[in-house]
Design a protein around this motif. Structure first.
Motif, PDB file in Angstrom:
ATOM      1  N   HIS A 100      23.129  21.655 -10.870  1.00  0.00           N
ATOM      2  CA  HIS A 100      23.173  20.285 -10.349  1.00  0.00           C
ATOM      3  C   HIS A 100      22.644  19.293 -11.381  1.00  0.00           C
ATOM      4  O   HIS A 100      23.273  18.259 -11.658  1.00  0.00           O
ATOM      5  CB  HIS A 100      22.342  20.202  -9.071  1.00  0.00           C
ATOM      6  CG  HIS A 100      22.185  18.804  -8.544  1.00  0.00           C
ATOM      7  ND1 HIS A 100      23.213  18.119  -7.917  1.00  0.00           N
ATOM      8  CD2 HIS A 100      21.125  17.949  -8.559  1.00  0.00           C
ATOM      9  CE1 HIS A 100      22.800  16.921  -7.566  1.00  0.00           C
ATOM     10  NE2 HIS A 100      21.539  16.785  -7.944  1.00  0.00           N
ATOM     11  N   TRP A 106      25.219  15.296 -17.683  1.00  0.00           N
ATOM     12  CA  TRP A 106      26.506  15.048 -18.324  1.00  0.00           C
ATOM     13  C   TRP A 106      27.128  13.747 -17.819  1.00  0.00           C
ATOM     14  O   TRP A 106      27.648  12.953 -18.605  1.00  0.00           O
ATOM     15  CB  TRP A 106      27.448  16.210 -18.088  1.00  0.00           C
ATOM     16  CG  TRP A 106      28.864  15.910 -18.466  1.00  0.00           C
ATOM     17  CD1 TRP A 106      29.947  15.881 -17.662  1.00  0.00           C
ATOM     18  CD2 TRP A 106      29.342  15.557 -19.776  1.00  0.00           C
ATOM     19  NE1 TRP A 106      31.082  15.535 -18.355  1.00  0.00           N
ATOM     20  CE2 TRP A 106      30.737  15.331 -19.663  1.00  0.00           C
ATOM     21  CE3 TRP A 106      28.734  15.404 -21.019  1.00  0.00           C
ATOM     22  CZ2 TRP A 106      31.520  14.962 -20.749  1.00  0.00           C
ATOM     23  CZ3 TRP A 106      29.530  15.026 -22.107  1.00  0.00           C
ATOM     24  CH2 TRP A 106      30.902  14.829 -21.961  1.00  0.00           C
ATOM     25  N   ASP A 107      27.078  13.516 -16.494  1.00  0.00           N
ATOM     26  CA  ASP A 107      27.668  12.298 -15.937  1.00  0.00           C
ATOM     27  C   ASP A 107      26.969  11.052 -16.468  1.00  0.00           C
ATOM     28  O   ASP A 107      27.618  10.041 -16.774  1.00  0.00           O
ATOM     29  CB  ASP A 107      27.590  12.321 -14.407  1.00  0.00           C
ATOM     30  CG  ASP A 107      28.652  13.206 -13.779  1.00  0.00           C
ATOM     31  OD1 ASP A 107      29.653  13.505 -14.447  1.00  0.00           O
ATOM     32  OD2 ASP A 107      28.480  13.601 -12.613  1.00  0.00           O
ATOM     33  N   ARG A 125      30.796   9.176 -10.428  1.00  0.00           N
ATOM     34  CA  ARG A 125      29.856  10.227 -10.038  1.00  0.00           C
ATOM     35  C   ARG A 125      28.401   9.830 -10.286  1.00  0.00           C
ATOM     36  O   ARG A 125      28.003   8.710  -9.978  1.00  0.00           O
ATOM     37  CB  ARG A 125      30.247  11.535 -10.726  1.00  0.00           C
ATOM     38  CG  ARG A 125      31.628  12.021 -10.235  1.00  0.00           C
ATOM     39  CD  ARG A 125      31.959  13.435 -10.632  1.00  0.00           C
ATOM     40  NE  ARG A 125      33.253  13.827 -10.067  1.00  0.00           N
ATOM     41  CZ  ARG A 125      33.435  14.315  -8.839  1.00  0.00           C
ATOM     42  NH1 ARG A 125      32.403  14.506  -8.045  1.00  0.00           N
ATOM     43  NH2 ARG A 125      34.639  14.630  -8.417  1.00  0.00           N
ATOM     44  N   LYS A 180      25.033  18.734 -14.262  1.00  0.00           N
ATOM     45  CA  LYS A 180      26.113  17.801 -13.929  1.00  0.00           C
ATOM     46  C   LYS A 180      25.611  16.362 -13.983  1.00  0.00           C
ATOM     47  O   LYS A 180      26.306  15.467 -14.474  1.00  0.00           O
ATOM     48  CB  LYS A 180      26.663  18.121 -12.535  1.00  0.00           C
ATOM     49  CG  LYS A 180      27.456  19.416 -12.456  1.00  0.00           C
ATOM     50  CD  LYS A 180      27.937  19.664 -11.034  1.00  0.00           C
ATOM     51  CE  LYS A 180      28.754  20.943 -10.943  1.00  0.00           C
ATOM     52  NZ  LYS A 180      29.191  21.215  -9.541  1.00  0.00           N
TER      53      LYS A 180
END
Length: 226
Positions: A207, A213-214, A168, A210
């Motif tokens: 968004h 975190w990725d 990701r 995410k």
């Protein structure tokens, strides 16, 4: 210029049906590109219908796996000597990818990354960018401002030496770190390209959360892989 080898331009795409045609049309104007490949990452809009009519190669993943997963699929299946990655939402400004291609083909560097000008629209608070920049410095001791930029050109040998491609949003950071640590050079190329910016609203914060975190997860995984 005389070009030795095949240059493939890969567009990882998720729900870009409203703009991807402009992106592709302007990439087609760059004569140095031999093949344009769209990796459709499970789009739920009309992205597939649009790209199927544009005379480009399409890799359809069927469902959403993540940007890095789509890029890895392209890396593993395509035949190339040089590979460019371009986000589907840059529209008309994709023509500027030529300025990323030339330094690599001319042997001035192993990798180029687009350096965007400051956004006119303020989105988040810079947490994702700071994490990415500090993460790259932690592993490489090199300062770079473009570790999140998706507009890149690589020599094949650079990509072949990478052994970790996250699925990701950590993809660009992971590739940047491995490029430096494998002894290759990166040139940041200033551009005036435009793309969508996440705004300061709930959708934008989700968004960026995410992304954060990725990238954090990617940096942790890379620590234990050393």
């Amino acid at each position: 210029m005389d070009k030795k080898g095949k240059l493939v331009c890969v567009i990882p795409a998720y729900n870009e049906g409203d703009i991807i045609e402009k992106t592709i049309d302007n990439l087609k104007k760059i004569q140095l590109i031999d093949e344009i490949v769209v990796v459709n990452d499970g789009s739920t809009d009309n992205t597939m219908n649009v790209v199927n009519n544009l005379n480009v190669t399409v890799i359809d993943l069927g469902k959403n796996h993540g940007k890095g997963y789509g890029m890895k699929r392209a890396i593993d299946t395509l035949d190339y000597d040089y590979i460019a990655f371009v986000d589907g939402d840059v529209g008309d400004t994709s023509i500027q990818v030529e300025s990323l291609i030339l330094p690599v083909l001319e042997g001035k560097t192993d990798v180029t990354i687009a350096k965007f000008s400051s956004a006119s629209i303020k989105g988040g608070f810079g947490l994702v960018k700071r994490l990415a920049k500090k993460g790259v410095y932690f592993y490489t001791k090199k300062e770079i401002n473009t570790s999140l930029s998706g507009q890149r050109v690589y020599k094949r040998e650079v990509v072949e030496k990478m052994d970790y491609i996250p699925d990701r949003y950590g993809i660009e950071v992971a590739m940047t770190i491995q490029t430096f640590n494998n002894g290759f050079s990166i040139l940041e190329v200033p551009v005036t390209m435009k793309h969508r910016y996440s705004q300061r609203n709930l959708k934008g914060f989700i968004h960026r959360g995410k992304q954060f975190w990725d990238i954090l997860k990617t940096l942790i995984i890379m620590y234990f892989r050393r």
